[in-house]
Motif scaffolding. Structure first.
Motif, mmCIF file in Angstrom:
data_model
loop_
_atom_site.group_PDB
_atom_site.id
_atom_site.type_symbol
_atom_site.label_atom_id
_atom_site.label_comp_id
_atom_site.label_asym_id
_atom_site.label_seq_id
_atom_site.Cartn_x
_atom_site.Cartn_y
_atom_site.Cartn_z
ATOM 1 N N ALA A 115 -7.497 14.494 -6.368
ATOM 2 C CA ALA A 115 -7.836 14.705 -4.957
ATOM 3 C C ALA A 115 -8.202 13.383 -4.283
ATOM 4 C CB ALA A 115 -8.983 15.699 -4.842
ATOM 5 N N ASP A 116 -9.025 12.587 -4.978
ATOM 6 C CA ASP A 116 -9.443 11.308 -4.397
ATOM 7 C C ASP A 116 -8.245 10.399 -4.151
ATOM 8 O OD1 ASP A 116 -11.965 12.227 -4.549
ATOM 9 O OD2 ASP A 116 -12.550 11.050 -6.330
ATOM 10 N N THR A 117 -7.334 10.368 -5.136
ATOM 11 C CA THR A 117 -6.160 9.501 -4.999
ATOM 12 C C THR A 117 -5.310 9.945 -3.817
ATOM 13 O OG1 THR A 117 -6.174 9.264 -7.391
ATOM 14 C CG2 THR A 117 -4.197 8.509 -6.243
ATOM 15 N N ALA A 118 -5.080 11.274 -3.721
ATOM 16 C CA ALA A 118 -4.261 11.786 -2.620
ATOM 17 C C ALA A 118 -4.903 11.439 -1.278
ATOM 18 C CB ALA A 118 -4.082 13.296 -2.745
ATOM 19 N N THR A 119 -6.207 11.564 -1.199
ATOM 20 C CA THR A 119 -6.898 11.238 0.051
ATOM 21 C C THR A 119 -6.759 9.754 0.365
ATOM 22 O OG1 THR A 119 -8.523 12.880 -0.637
ATOM 23 C CG2 THR A 119 -9.108 11.505 1.256
ATOM 24 N N GLU A 120 -6.930 8.948 -0.657
ATOM 25 C CA GLU A 120 -6.840 7.495 -0.474
ATOM 26 C C GLU A 120 -5.448 7.094 0.038
ATOM 27 O OE1 GLU A 120 -7.651 5.375 -4.126
ATOM 28 O OE2 GLU A 120 -6.838 3.527 -3.265
ATOM 29 N N GLU A 150 0.822 -1.225 0.000
ATOM 30 C CA GLU A 150 0.000 0.000 0.000
ATOM 31 C C GLU A 150 0.849 1.266 0.000
ATOM 32 O OE1 GLU A 150 -0.124 -2.328 2.320
ATOM 33 O OE2 GLU A 150 -2.047 -3.365 2.084
ATOM 34 N N ARG A 151 2.159 1.115 0.155
ATOM 35 C CA ARG A 151 2.998 2.315 0.235
ATOM 36 C C ARG A 151 3.356 2.884 -1.132
ATOM 37 N NH1 ARG A 151 4.482 3.519 5.273
ATOM 38 N NH2 ARG A 151 4.563 1.771 6.727
ATOM 39 N N LEU A 152 3.239 2.072 -2.158
ATOM 40 C CA LEU A 152 3.646 2.569 -3.472
ATOM 41 C C LEU A 152 2.440 2.689 -4.394
ATOM 42 C CD1 LEU A 152 6.238 3.313 -5.172
ATOM 43 C CD2 LEU A 152 5.953 1.057 -6.185
ATOM 44 N N TYR A 153 2.233 3.887 -4.900
ATOM 45 C CA TYR A 153 1.141 4.132 -5.840
ATOM 46 C C TYR A 153 1.706 4.600 -7.166
ATOM 47 C CZ TYR A 153 -2.669 3.839 -2.473
ATOM 48 O OH TYR A 153 -3.593 3.399 -1.567
ATOM 49 N N VAL A 154 1.242 4.006 -8.239
ATOM 50 C CA VAL A 154 1.554 4.556 -9.555
ATOM 51 C C VAL A 154 0.205 4.762 -10.237
ATOM 52 C CG1 VAL A 154 2.757 4.197 -11.733
ATOM 53 C CG2 VAL A 154 3.680 3.198 -9.642
ATOM 54 N N LYS A 155 -0.121 5.979 -10.573
ATOM 55 C CA LYS A 155 -1.427 6.232 -11.167
ATOM 56 C C LYS A 155 -1.322 7.282 -12.262
ATOM 57 C CE LYS A 155 -5.741 5.123 -9.269
ATOM 58 N NZ LYS A 155 -6.422 4.746 -8.042
ATOM 59 N N TRP A 156 -2.035 7.068 -13.322
ATOM 60 C CA TRP A 156 -2.067 8.033 -14.413
ATOM 61 C C TRP A 156 -3.223 8.999 -14.172
ATOM 62 C CZ3 TRP A 156 1.058 9.191 -18.436
ATOM 63 C CH2 TRP A 156 0.545 10.120 -19.362
ATOM 64 N N ILE A 157 -2.917 10.282 -13.992
ATOM 65 C CA ILE A 157 -3.964 11.274 -13.784
ATOM 66 C C ILE A 157 -3.708 12.447 -14.727
ATOM 67 C CG2 ILE A 157 -5.119 12.770 -12.120
ATOM 68 C CD1 ILE A 157 -3.904 10.954 -9.906
ATOM 69 N N SER A 158 -4.683 12.735 -15.546
ATOM 70 C CA SER A 158 -4.484 13.820 -16.492
ATOM 71 C C SER A 158 -4.694 15.170 -15.800
ATOM 72 C CB SER A 158 -5.474 13.646 -17.656
ATOM 73 O OG SER A 158 -6.052 14.872 -18.001
ATOM 74 N N GLY A 159 -4.194 16.242 -16.425
ATOM 75 C CA GLY A 159 -4.308 17.579 -15.852
ATOM 76 C C GLY A 159 -5.744 18.022 -15.636
ATOM 77 N N SER A 160 -6.654 17.430 -16.379
ATOM 78 C CA SER A 160 -8.058 17.851 -16.264
ATOM 79 C C SER A 160 -8.831 17.020 -15.240
ATOM 80 C CB SER A 160 -8.729 17.743 -17.635
ATOM 81 O OG SER A 160 -8.725 16.377 -18.020
ATOM 82 N N GLU A 161 -8.143 16.046 -14.622
ATOM 83 C CA GLU A 161 -8.867 15.169 -13.698
ATOM 84 C C GLU A 161 -8.616 15.573 -12.243
ATOM 85 O OE1 GLU A 161 -9.184 10.916 -15.908
ATOM 86 O OE2 GLU A 161 -7.141 11.558 -15.467
#
Lengths: 52, 345, 323
Positions: free
Chosen positions: A29-34, A13-24
């Motif tokens: 925010a949801d990912t950062a909170t998670e 759970e310590r490593l996150y790799v996620k593709w988030i576009s500039g418009s998302e």
């Protein structure tokens, strides 16, 4: 990479790799909170912390 | 100074009683067949019938990584603080003659009693009592007997030397430090053996040595210019992988690098082992490298052991422990190099 | 002289005599008859010193990758070493036209560390490795050992006893070897352990690491001229000092650098002086790579040279777990 870190004994759970576009903005925010919530649950990382 | 005896079962009692007052460093099996000198919590952990540890005892006196001081940048000034000094007393138990000899050589390098004494080395050295342990069964790669002043039972600079006999150990008490340890624990020791018993036992053990090499005149031969410039080193370097196994497990290799761990405006300066086998070892500013290829680096290693060390300190820099030829991934063998070089001259 | 030694010497002499090559790279006797060391034979006299036996373990092709050689040369390879040849060819470390690959099928290599408690390794005269076991003949006696007792762990589940690339094969092809061990199962069972158990397992091993970089220097896939671990002064996350964290950072980074390129030769684990199971790390990544990219076993034939490693290429169908 995530699989390798898990294999050598990191909590996955310590490593996150996620593709988030500039418009998302909401997804970002949801990912950062998670991530924050999950990390808080885990507590501080002790692995690889003996170096200065 | 004096010769005594200690029973095998009493030895572990002695070690356990010493553990209460002092830190004991002794060979332990860290992993199957992997023997290392480590801090010991109980005498049961100590391995007595080993041939050689993977890393030599230099790792105790001259740690692979050793912190030197702390620093803090306070904009107008640089604050430097010493780290807490080593305290306590230590016992290094079970060092083999080759490793004992290497401590003798490292004493010269770190200038134990001289003007430029290395305080970190000296601190540990002064606080450590060394109990040596003769080899009963020399290993397949051991050739200490071929070197001056060395044998599988040589006492070198041990404070106390143990030699395995039938059912007990012959104990030689060699220094004041050793005398103190024995008199403080006199109930464990008895009078049984004499110096002659040691000689007889030594002959017995030496007859089991497998590997020999003739090192006569090797320093003079290595000094010859045509040996230095010989193509032999190029040929030898072809098989070298350029790793640092040989230098890191060598009991007399002592090169180190100085680096910082720093975060923000504070940090710690430390030193750590370095190896002449690495290509950045001699790299200077502007990418200049006086030892640009493995040829120069391999030559340097053997020159240092067999010639430069002798020129500087009057003794060969090899103690015949056999670690490098055993552990080298390609079996680059110093005994072979010595005999090959002799043929060159 | 064994039959293999005779074949090896004759082949080397023939190539040197005919002027096909300037140099033949093989093995000669090392400290003892049971220990071998690489030999670079450029004359017929030196070729007379060549040998071949189950102690010829270290990978020779790796020694050729330094760009030191201008002449045409020949090299003896076992099955595992032949995969190193593929790796080096793909990485442009070898020129196919400049090297003659002489393949020798192999039944397994004998690990002296394993047998040294059972036989006096200084007196070994001859060793025979078969599918049923290993016969070690010494000056005094003959010892019959099982494959598990005598062979390197990496040889116990060898899948490539025969060279996968060779201009010429010397000796008889080896039919399938017994599987005395299953490395992939070991990797899977370690992966299934808890986070704490895995952490404990690896920390105990990494703690011993001397950072001698023998694993790196023996690696078929590590061919950078300037390695980042020699450039630590420019790095804030990896220090030259030996601490557990730095050791871990070294191993994790190195493993990932050879991801999808490791040919499973097992040299890293063999050369490690302190017994770190490095191959357990690399094998895990190889299995993950196959799982993610469906690459299967890499470097199994000369055709594989044209298959770029999965992390060195991009395909639209690559998995995107992070979307």
């Amino acid at each position: 990479m995530k699989r390798l870190l898990e294999y050598v004994g990191f909590e996955p759970e310590r490593l996150y790799v996620k593709w988030i576009s500039g418009s998302e903005g909401q997804k970002f925010a949801d990912t950062a909170t998670e991530i924050t919530e999950n990390i808080k649950k885990l507590g501080p990382n002790k692995k690889m912390r003996d170096a200065q | 100074m004096s010769t005594k005896a200690i029973d095998k079962n009493k030895l572990s009692e002695l070690l356990n009683s010493l553990l209460f007052k002092q830190t004991l460093i002794a060979p332990v099996e860290a992993e199957e067949d992997i023997l290392l000198f480590k801090n010991v919590e109980s005498a049961d952990q100590v391995v007595l019938d080993y041939q050689n540890t993977i890393t030599p005892v230099k790792d105790w006196f001259f740690s692979q990584t050793e912190e030197l001081f702390e620093f803090k940048n306070k904009i107008t000034e640089l604050e430097i603080n010493d780290l807490p000094a080593t305290d306590g007393e230590y016992i290094l138990f079970g060092a083999r003659p080759c490793d004992l000899k290497s401590v003798e050589l490292l004493d010269l390098v770190f200038d134990e009693d001289g003007e430029f004494s290395d305080s970190f080395y000296k601190e540990k050295r002064d606080r450590t009592t060394i109990i040596g342990l003769s080899c009963s069964e020399p290993g397949a790669y051991c050739f200490c007997n071929s070197l001056d002043g060395l044998s599988p039972t040589a006492t070198c600079n041990a404070d106390i030397m143990l030699t395995e006999m039938d059912g007990d150990y012959l104990v030689e008490v060699l220094t004041d430090k050793g005398e103190k340890l024995v008199s403080d624990n006199s109930s464990y020791f008895s009078d049984k053996y004499s110096e002659e018993d040691k000689e007889t036992r030594t002959e017995e053990i030496v007859s089991n040595m497998k590997l020999t090499v003739d090192v006569d005149d090797i320093e003079a031969i290595m000094q010859k210019e045509d040996v230095y410039l010989s193509d032999y080193w190029q040929e030898l370097s072809l098989k070298c992988l350029g790793c640092a196994v040989c230098t890191y497990i060598c009991p007399t290799c002592h090169c180190y690098d100085i680096r910082d761990y720093s975060r923000g405006n504070a940090g710690i300066r430390y030193r750590c082992w370095d190896s002449c086998m690495f290509n950045d070892f001699t790299e200077a500013a502007g990418d200049h490298n006086p030892r640009p290829t493995r040829r120069e680096r391999v030559r340097q290693r053997f020159m240092h052991k067999l010639r430069f060390f002798d020129e500087r300190y009057g003794d060969t820099g090899c103690v015949g422990c056999g670690r490098c030829l055993e552990k080298c991934p390609v079996n680059l063998d110093i005994t072979r190099v010595i005999s090959d070089v002799k043929e060159l001259a | 002289m064994s039959k293999e030694t005779e074949l090896v010497r004759n082949k080397a002499k023939e190539l040197l005599e005919d002027g096909d090559v300037e140099l033949v790279v093989g093995y000669e006797e090392g400290t003892y008859p049971s220990r071998t060391t690489p030999l670079f034979a450029d004359t017929l006299e030196k070729a007379e010193r060549l040998i071949w036996n189950p102690f010829c373990v270290n990978s020779l092709p790796k020694l050729l990758s330094k760009g030191h050689f201008e002449d045409k040369l020949a090299v003896f390879v076992k099955g595992c070493d032949s995969r190193t040849v593929i790796r080096l060819l793909q990485d442009n470390q070898l020129d196919r036209d400049e090297v003659i690959v002489l393949g020798i099928p192999c039944n397994g290599n004998v690990d002296l560390d394993k047998i040294k408690d059972k036989v006096d390794i200084t007196t070994i005269i001859e060793v025979e490795v078969t599918n049923n076991g290993v016969n070690v003949k010494t000056e005094g006696s003959t010892e019959e050992l099982s494959r598990e007792e005598a062979l390197y762990d990496k040889c116990l589940d060898c899948r490539f006893p025969n060279p996968v690339i060779a201009d010429e094969v010397i000796g008889n092809e080896v039919s399938e070897l017994p599987k005395n061990k299953n490395k992939d199962d070991e990797v899977a069972s370690l992966a299934n352990k808890s986070v704490a158990e895995k952490n404990e397992f690896w920390e105990a091993h990494f703690e011993r690491c001397l950072r001698c970089y023998a694993c790196r220097n023996a690696c078929s896939a590590c061919t950078c001229r300037d390695c980042l671990f020699d450039r630590d002064e420019r790095s804030t996350w990896l220090a030259k000092g030996k601490t557990l964290s730095d050791n871990e950072a070294f191993h994790i980074t190195r493993a990932f650098h050879v991801a999808g390129r490791c040919v499973d030769c097992g040299e890293c684990e063999r050369v490690c002086p302190v017994g770190i199971p490095v191959q357990k790390l690399n094998r895990k990544i190889s299995l993950d790579m196959d799982n993610l990219f469906g690459i299967g076993e890499i470097a199994t034939s000369e055709d594989d040279i044209d298959n770029p490693p999965p992390l060195g290429t991009f395909l639209t169908e690559d998995p995107e777990e992070f979307m």
